[in-house]
Enzyme design. Structure first.
Site, short mmCIF file in Angstrom:
data_model
loop_
_atom_site.label_atom_id
_atom_site.label_comp_id
_atom_site.label_asym_id
_atom_site.label_seq_id
_atom_site.Cartn_x
_atom_site.Cartn_y
_atom_site.Cartn_z
N CYS A 174 0.81 -1.23 0.00
CA CYS A 174 0.00 0.00 0.00
C CYS A 174 0.84 1.28 0.00
O CYS A 174 0.55 2.23 -0.72
CB CYS A 174 -0.95 0.00 1.18
SG CYS A 174 -0.23 -0.58 2.71
N HIS A 181 -3.02 6.34 4.39
CA HIS A 181 -1.60 6.56 4.71
C HIS A 181 -1.18 7.93 4.15
O HIS A 181 -1.62 8.33 3.06
CB HIS A 181 -0.71 5.52 4.03
CG HIS A 181 -0.92 4.11 4.49
ND1 HIS A 181 -1.63 3.77 5.63
CD2 HIS A 181 -0.47 2.93 3.96
CE1 HIS A 181 -1.62 2.45 5.77
NE2 HIS A 181 -0.93 1.92 4.78
N1 LIG Z 1 -4.80 -3.69 5.02
C1 LIG Z 1 -4.15 -3.14 4.03
O1 LIG Z 1 -4.11 -1.89 3.86
C2 LIG Z 1 -3.42 -3.99 3.05
C3 LIG Z 1 -2.89 -3.38 1.92
C4 LIG Z 1 -2.24 -4.15 0.97
C5 LIG Z 1 -2.13 -5.50 1.19
N2 LIG Z 1 -2.66 -6.09 2.30
C6 LIG Z 1 -2.52 -7.56 2.44
O2 LIG Z 1 -3.81 -8.18 2.31
C7 LIG Z 1 -3.86 -9.33 3.13
C8 LIG Z 1 -5.06 -9.25 4.07
O3 LIG Z 1 -4.97 -8.09 4.85
P1 LIG Z 1 -6.20 -7.53 5.73
O4 LIG Z 1 -5.73 -6.22 6.20
O5 LIG Z 1 -7.50 -7.62 4.98
O6 LIG Z 1 -6.23 -8.61 6.95
P2 LIG Z 1 -7.42 -9.05 7.91
O7 LIG Z 1 -8.40 -7.93 8.11
O8 LIG Z 1 -6.78 -9.65 9.09
O9 LIG Z 1 -8.17 -10.20 7.09
C9 LIG Z 1 -7.59 -11.45 6.80
C10 LIG Z 1 -8.52 -12.28 5.92
O10 LIG Z 1 -7.86 -13.50 5.58
C11 LIG Z 1 -8.73 -14.59 5.89
N3 LIG Z 1 -7.98 -15.80 6.23
C12 LIG Z 1 -7.07 -15.96 7.21
N4 LIG Z 1 -6.62 -17.25 7.24
C13 LIG Z 1 -7.25 -17.88 6.22
C14 LIG Z 1 -7.25 -19.22 5.72
N5 LIG Z 1 -6.47 -20.17 6.26
N6 LIG Z 1 -8.03 -19.53 4.67
C15 LIG Z 1 -8.83 -18.57 4.10
N7 LIG Z 1 -8.90 -17.30 4.54
C16 LIG Z 1 -8.11 -16.95 5.58
C17 LIG Z 1 -9.54 -14.08 7.08
O11 LIG Z 1 -10.70 -14.87 7.23
P3 LIG Z 1 -11.40 -15.19 8.66
O12 LIG Z 1 -12.47 -14.13 8.83
O13 LIG Z 1 -12.01 -16.53 8.45
O14 LIG Z 1 -10.35 -15.16 9.71
C18 LIG Z 1 -9.82 -12.66 6.59
O15 LIG Z 1 -10.87 -12.69 5.64
C19 LIG Z 1 -2.50 -9.43 3.83
O16 LIG Z 1 -1.67 -10.25 3.04
C20 LIG Z 1 -2.00 -8.01 3.79
O17 LIG Z 1 -0.61 -7.94 3.85
C21 LIG Z 1 -3.30 -5.37 3.22
#
Ligand SMILES: NC(=O)c1ccc[n+]([C@@H]2O[C@H](COP(=O)([O-])OP(=O)(O)OC[C@H]3O[C@@H](n4cnc5c(N)ncnc54)[C@H](OP(=O)(O)O)[C@@H]3O)[C@@H](O)[C@H]2O)c1
Length: 334
Positions: free
Chosen positions: A129, A242
């Protein structure tokens, strides 16, 4: 118009929920939407275009019949499931870091290097991001006068860490205001009323993984291995968006006026730069918006020739979900 079977992996997360929203808002041609998460969230329901879609547990066989899958389930999920998806004929757009620096995988910001998308062999990576908003703002300057060096300090919101961090900031703020103990579990210290100079893990050179991503990903996206980026990435108690302070050493001189004109004409950028009217990009105003907002454009006092600018964007929109859906749009246009 052709329509596609689209899956969102990690659909219940901060990024995944935004992806489903962006697909609807941009009227992406979805034939059928499948939402996947872990067993913990199976059965949870979301509305998409007026229809209820139930979240399913992600399994090895989940990708049969899926054309495009937007992954945001974390790196372990991407590592295991993205190759299985590709074997099923699905094109994966991955939000995690696992594939970003793989030479076989294009790393794409549609306003910056759209042509790279077509080199894909099944997986396309969405950059980090903090890198996305920086390269969008750098690109018009890079095109016009070249760039040698960038020094960047970030002011990153807690939603960049996911849903748990958003809750933690809320709980800590409430606790501190009520004179109770603020418990920290997501970050090593409380984030409420604090600033943490620590995003990612520390490497041998003293920089964090987030800081090194800003160097390596910028070079890959701009196809410019000569560019040096020295970043300090900082977490601040802001829910969404950000902000970045970016100092640029250019190869040729460019005036702030010319930079403002180039930035204003670049897709995806909105210049807000009337400091005398207290008009500059702000995190809380960028929340939920698609643009990369640029302001405080001025000559750098250290780099000559050089510029400084202040760049703000919603990390869940352009920094993640919107960029991923724009990549999907490039695939569909082809
Ligand atoms: N947040 C940002 O600004 C941002 C920006 C760029 C990239 N990212 C990347 O995007 C990804 C997710 O980030 P987030 O911020 O959305 O995290 P988050 O809010 O913690 O959400 C994680 C998601 O992954 C799912 N998950 C976890 N373990 C899993 C499994 N074994 N099988 C299937 N689904 C699973 C969770 O499902 P449950 O509800 O079932 O736990 C939830 O839907 C990360 O790799 C992060 O680095 C994030």
């Amino acid at each position: 118009m052709k329509s596609y079977n689209v899956a969102v992996v990690g659909a219940t997360g901060a990024v995944g929920e935004e992806m489903t929203r962006v697909l609807e808002q941009r009227n992406f041609p979805v034939k059928q939407l499948s939402l996947f998460a872990s067993h913990r969230s199976a059965g949870k329901e979301y509305l998409h275009k007026g229809e209820t879609v139930k979240v399913k547990e992600l399994k090895d066989t989940s990708f049969q019949g899926i054309d495009i899958a937007l992954f945001s389930g974390g790196d372990d999920v991407s590592k295991h499931f993205a190759p299985l998806a590709v074997q099923s004929g699905t094109v994966v757009i991955d939000n995690g870091k696992y594939y970003r620096m793989d030479p076989q995988v294009p790393l794409v910001v549609p306003e910056v290097n759209p042509e790279d998308v077509h080199q894909h062999q099944g997986i396309i990576a969405n950059p980090n991001c903090s890198t996305i908003q920086m390269v969008v703002a750098l690109k018009p300057i890079f095109n016009a006068v070249g760039i040698n060096k960038v020094i960047c300090s970030t002011y990153q919101s807690v939603s960049g860490t996911g849903k748990e961090a958003i809750e933690e900031l809320k709980e800590q703020t409430e606790a501190i205001i009520s004179k109770k103990e603020a418990k920290a579990s997501v970050y090593p210290y409380q984030i409420a009323f604090n600033v943490l100079p620590h995003i990612g893990s520390f490497g041998d050179n003293g920089y964090t993984s987030e800081e090194m991503k800003m160097l390596n990903e910028t070079r890959k996206i701009l196809h410019a291995d000569h560019i040096m980026v020295s970043a300090t990435t900082v977490r601040v108690p802001v829910y969404r968006a950000h902000a970045e302070d970016i100092h640029i050493e250019t190869q040729k001189d460019i005036s702030p006026e010319k930079a403002r004109e180039l930035l204003s004409n670049f897709p995806g950028i909105k210049v807000i730069d009337e400091p005398e009217q207290n008009n500059y990009p702000l995190s809380f105003k960028a929340e939920g918006k698609d643009e990369v907002f640029v302001g405080r454009i001025r000559r750098d006092l250290v780099f000559n020739p050089g510029l400084v600018m202040w760049v703000v964007s919603d990390n869940l929109r352009k920094g993640a979900a919107l960029n991923a859906v724009q990549i999907a749009e490039l695939l569909v246009e082809k």
